[in-house]
Design a protein around this motif. Structure first.
Motif, short mmCIF file in Angstrom:
data_model
loop_
_atom_site.label_atom_id
_atom_site.label_comp_id
_atom_site.label_asym_id
_atom_site.label_seq_id
_atom_site.Cartn_x
_atom_site.Cartn_y
_atom_site.Cartn_z
N TRP A 40 5.81 -9.76 -1.73
CA TRP A 40 5.10 -10.41 -2.82
C TRP A 40 3.83 -9.68 -3.23
CZ3 TRP A 40 5.49 -16.03 -0.51
CH2 TRP A 40 6.83 -16.43 -0.54
N GLY A 41 3.55 -8.58 -2.61
CA GLY A 41 2.37 -7.79 -2.96
C GLY A 41 2.58 -6.35 -2.58
N THR A 42 1.65 -5.51 -2.99
CA THR A 42 1.72 -4.08 -2.68
C THR A 42 0.46 -3.69 -1.91
OG1 THR A 42 0.65 -3.42 -4.74
CG2 THR A 42 3.06 -3.71 -4.79
N SER A 43 0.36 -2.39 -1.64
CA SER A 43 -0.82 -1.88 -0.94
C SER A 43 -2.00 -1.63 -1.86
CB SER A 43 -0.46 -0.59 -0.20
OG SER A 43 0.03 0.39 -1.12
N ALA B 170 6.96 -7.02 10.89
CA ALA B 170 7.23 -6.70 9.49
C ALA B 170 6.20 -7.26 8.53
CB ALA B 170 8.62 -7.21 9.10
N LEU B 171 5.31 -8.13 9.00
CA LEU B 171 4.28 -8.71 8.14
C LEU B 171 3.22 -7.66 7.80
CD1 LEU B 171 3.64 -12.20 9.78
CD2 LEU B 171 4.82 -11.75 7.62
N PRO B 172 2.52 -7.81 6.66
CA PRO B 172 1.37 -6.94 6.39
C PRO B 172 0.34 -7.06 7.51
CG PRO B 172 1.99 -8.20 4.44
CD PRO B 172 2.80 -8.76 5.57
N VAL B 173 -0.43 -6.01 7.69
CA VAL B 173 -1.33 -5.96 8.85
C VAL B 173 -2.35 -7.08 8.81
CG1 VAL B 173 -2.90 -4.34 7.72
CG2 VAL B 173 -2.81 -4.45 10.22
#
Length: 771
Positions: free
Chosen positions: A278-281, A396-399
């Protein structure tokens, strides 16, 4: 600290102390009667069974139980009566037959009680009258711990049976990718079916058959394969989902008005919780700007697709409250998504409540299972999940989400008893500097506190977190105070003041309530009892259950740590908790200290009621000591009936001595290992033989004099001392071996008195006796 400080802290929960009302529902079946007790949470309980009665006692709870509708649906046959236990939190069931009483937990907090007639029991008939009242207890309490379901006998038997039939059947035909995918789906359905059949057996609906038919001869026995993890969902595999529901699941869900719980629900599509996508870096501001610009379309009508995308972006970055507010203000009915609402609650509160959209998903795809485990404030005992799948989903979740949710998951797994999985989560967090957060250090310190060898190191880590003044500093201070109170370690006055400041900062939140209690306890542990009780008296809502619990804790600290002056000052002033509101162990401690200070009347108030459990023996000893202090030896002996030990024997000896039975008291003191008290009772019992053998020099001399006098009085023609001549009287002409001298009447005595029964004078030694 000013008086308004504590008042501001605790005003938020002044009305929350009333006991929660729980309802008892009933249902009649062909061969059993069922009661369902909807408790606020699973609690330990004990079941005491007698001939025509069963007592169900909850461990240290405070419930208001509604029994008004119990007999609306069931006749008074197997169950003839139900009432609250007098003086305890629980229920008393009056039975109309020699019935079996069985209990088990359903869902998160529903305790089910089944009353069924035994196969050879007579038919149940209603009681004839008052004579059929409850019989006295004959069996001791049997602890019934909260069950923690694991692999079950029924599921194991079913699995072995299916494996044997598959091994004996025709091997599967070779096929293409579609057939392989179908076999994989059927394997998942097989494992799910085995699990649900085992759960139905644990609910009493199925009974496993233990008499298996003889197996066919074969070169080697076919071993049952180990359970395999469910395969990941993917395009090649057909979407097979097997859901099994028992009649208990259906009836309990209908009775509670909820369609969710720990019972398995149809698995969600993993894309609905795929937060990583649902988001990017890119920076947050670069992603939020375009979406906010498209929230309102023509005529200021909200674009529900843009609203949903922005809400998902908020959740991706960890802003749960903002996502919920956006959906509430601009989403409308069409954009309502209970899954998004549950995800936002987890980010904000650490859980999503009891009946969220994520409940019952722990056996689904890895990411769905992860969020389902996180949705519970406490993992249900009947929940089943794949630990490896949880770890894959966490990685696998964002940091930033991994750093936020990882400590929550580690703590929840540890509390639920999954220590190995919790340790693996903490190892994942320790691999990156971005995930070694103060929250992660707090979890490590909390888990280390349970190990006595690491307790001091854990307290040092908590102290470092408090000194950093970071996010979890207040919670770290709470854990530090609780740990030191549990160990009996000292707490500084400055630490107590810091807890008070944090309590004001977090007022209106559950953490603020806990910090307010820790503040008062820390004040008492630091020795500031006057300030602790003064703050307690000035607080609003002092008659609630929460305040009563705080007063009990302060009374315990007062008993263990206060000086004699502070202790008596607070007890006599009425600041301590009343006797009927104290834990039996704390009441025993207060009575013991009051007895040692010479206040048996006050001590008797704290042990006036009888108790059970670990404190029962000490309560009997204290009641006996109170009776002895009141010069009631027979009552003291009655209090000691049913217990034994050296301390009991010593009290019984004291009671016999007070009653004038010195010979019995001497024997009891000897058996209790108290020779000094035994010699004292020997003096009072005129047991000169024992004193001549066991007494000190002076006592032995006097005992030998008495024995010699008794021996001479039995010989005719010898001089015998009169009774009024005293303990040193000796017949004329008798010798005392230890004094090495003889006593003879002088000529003057003979001429003046002319009476041969004269007392002689000891010329060589004066003996001083102590009575």
């Amino acid at each position: 600290m000013p008086g308004w400080l504590l008042a501001a802290v605790v005003a938020v929960w002044a009305g929350a102390g009333f006991a929660q009302t729980i309802t008892v529902r009933s249902g009649e079946h062909a061969d059993f009667t069922r009661l369902v007790i909807a408790l606020p949470g699973r609690v330990p309980y004990t079941l005491t069974r007698s001939e025509m009665r069963a007592d169900l006692v909850f461990d240290r709870q405070d419930h208001a139980i509604d029994l008004s509708g119990v007999f609306d649906r069931v006749p008074k046959t197997r169950l003839t009566g139900i009432a609250r236990l007098p003086g305890r939190d629980g229920l008393r069931l009056s039975l109309g037959c020699d019935c079996l009483v069985e209990t088990f937990w359903f869902a998160d907090a529903s305790l089910v009680v089944d009353i069924r007639a035994q196969p050879d029991a007579p038919a149940a008939v209603p009681p004839a009258g008052p004579a059929a009242s409850a019989q006295p207890d004959r069996l001791p309490l049997r602890p019934l711990p909260v069950p923690a379901p694991r692999s079950r006998l029924a599921s194991g038997l079913v699995r072995r049976g299916l494996d044997r039939r598959l091994a004996e059947g025709e091997p599967p035909r070779a096929g293409g990718a579609g057939e392989t995918s179908l076999e994989t789906g059927l394997g998942e359905s097989r494992h799910r079916l085995i699990h649900e059949i085992g759960r139905a057996a644990s609910q009493g609906l199925l009974t496993p058959r233990l008499d298996r038919p003889p197996e066919r001869s074969s070169p080697a026995a076919v071993e049952a394969p180990a359970p395999q993890a469910l395969p990941e969902p993917g395009p090649p595999r057909p979407n097979i989902h097997l859901q099994v529901e028992t009649s208990i699941d259906r009836d309990m869900r209908a009775a509670s008005g909820s369609d969710r719980g720990s019972v398995a629900q149809p698995c969600l599509d993993p894309s609905r919780v795929d937060v990583s996508a649902w988001g990017t870096s890119a920076p947050f501001w670069q992603q939020i700007g375009p979406l906010r610009a498209r929230l309102l379309g023509e005529f200021d009508i909200p674009d529900r697709h843009a609203v949903r995308r922005l809400a998902r972006l908020y959740i991706h970055f960890g802003f749960g409250a903002e996502a919920r507010q956006l959906l509430a203000e601009l989403g409308g009915p069409d954009a309502a998504d209970p899954v998004l609402d549950a995800l936002a609650s987890i980010l904000d509160h650490g859980h999503a409540g009891h009946a969220s959209a994520l409940s019952g998903q722990t056996e689904c795809a890895p990411m769905v299972a992860l969020w389902s485990v996180l949705s519970y404030s406490e993992i249900p005992n009947d929940a089943s999940f794949d630990g490896d799948a949880l770890l894959r989903a966490l990685s696998a979740l964002p940091v930033h989400l991994r750093a936020h949710l990882g400590p929550i998951l580690a703590r929840r797994l540890h509390v639920a008893g999954y220590g190995r999985e919790s340790a693996r989560v903490r190892r994942i967090l320790s691999r990156s500097a971005a995930t070694i957060t103060p929250e992660a250090r707090l979890v490590e310190a909390e888990i280390a506190l349970a190990d006595d060898d690491r307790a001091e190191t854990a307290e040092a880590a908590l102290g470092a977190l408090v000194a950093r003044n970071s996010g979890p500093s207040a919670e770290a201070l709470l854990r530090l105070i609780d740990a030191r109170l549990e160990r009996g370690a000292p707490i500084s006055y400055e630490t107590a003041q810091l807890a008070g400041a944090y309590a004001v900062e977090y007022r209106g939140q559950p953490l603020g309530v806990a910090l307010a209690e820790a503040y008062l306890s820390a004040l008492a542990a630091s020795g500031a009892f006057d300030q602790a009780f003064a703050e307690l008296e000035r607080a609003p809502g002092g008659d609630t259950a929460e305040w009563a619990a705080i007063r009990v804790r302060l009374s315990d600290l007062l008993t263990r740590n206060a000086t004699d002056y502070d202790f008596l000052h607070r007890v006599l002033a009425g600041s301590a908790a009343p006797a009927d509101g104290l834990d039996p162990v704390i009441a025993n401690g207060m009575a013991d200290r009051l007895l040692s200070l010479g206040f048996p009347g006050l001590a008797g108030d704290y042990v006036a009621s009888r108790t059970t459990g670990a404190a029962a023996r000490e309560r009997k000893l204290l009641r006996a000591r109170v009776a002895l202090a009141a010069n009631r030896p027979r009552q003291a002996e009655a209090e000691l009936l049913g217990i034994d030990g050296t301390d009991v024997m010593r009290l019984r000896a004291g009671a016999r001595a007070m009653a004038g039975e010195h010979a019995v008291a001497q024997t009891l003191f000897d058996a209790a290992g108290d020779p000094a008290a035994a010699r004292r009772e020997a003096w009072l019992a005129n047991d000169w033989k024992t004193l001549a053998r066991t007494g000190d020099a002076a006592e032995a001399v006097i005992a030998e004099l008495k024995l010699a006098g008794a021996a001479s009085s039995e010989k005719p023609g010898t001089w015998v001392s009169r009774p009024e001549t005293g303990p040193l009287s000796k017949p004329a002409g008798a010798c005392v071996p230890r004094l090495r001298t003889c006593c003879r009447p002088t000529r003057r005595q003979r001429n003046e008195r002319g009476d041969p029964r004269l007392s002689c004078r000891l010329r060589t030694l004066s003996v001083v006796t102590r009575w």
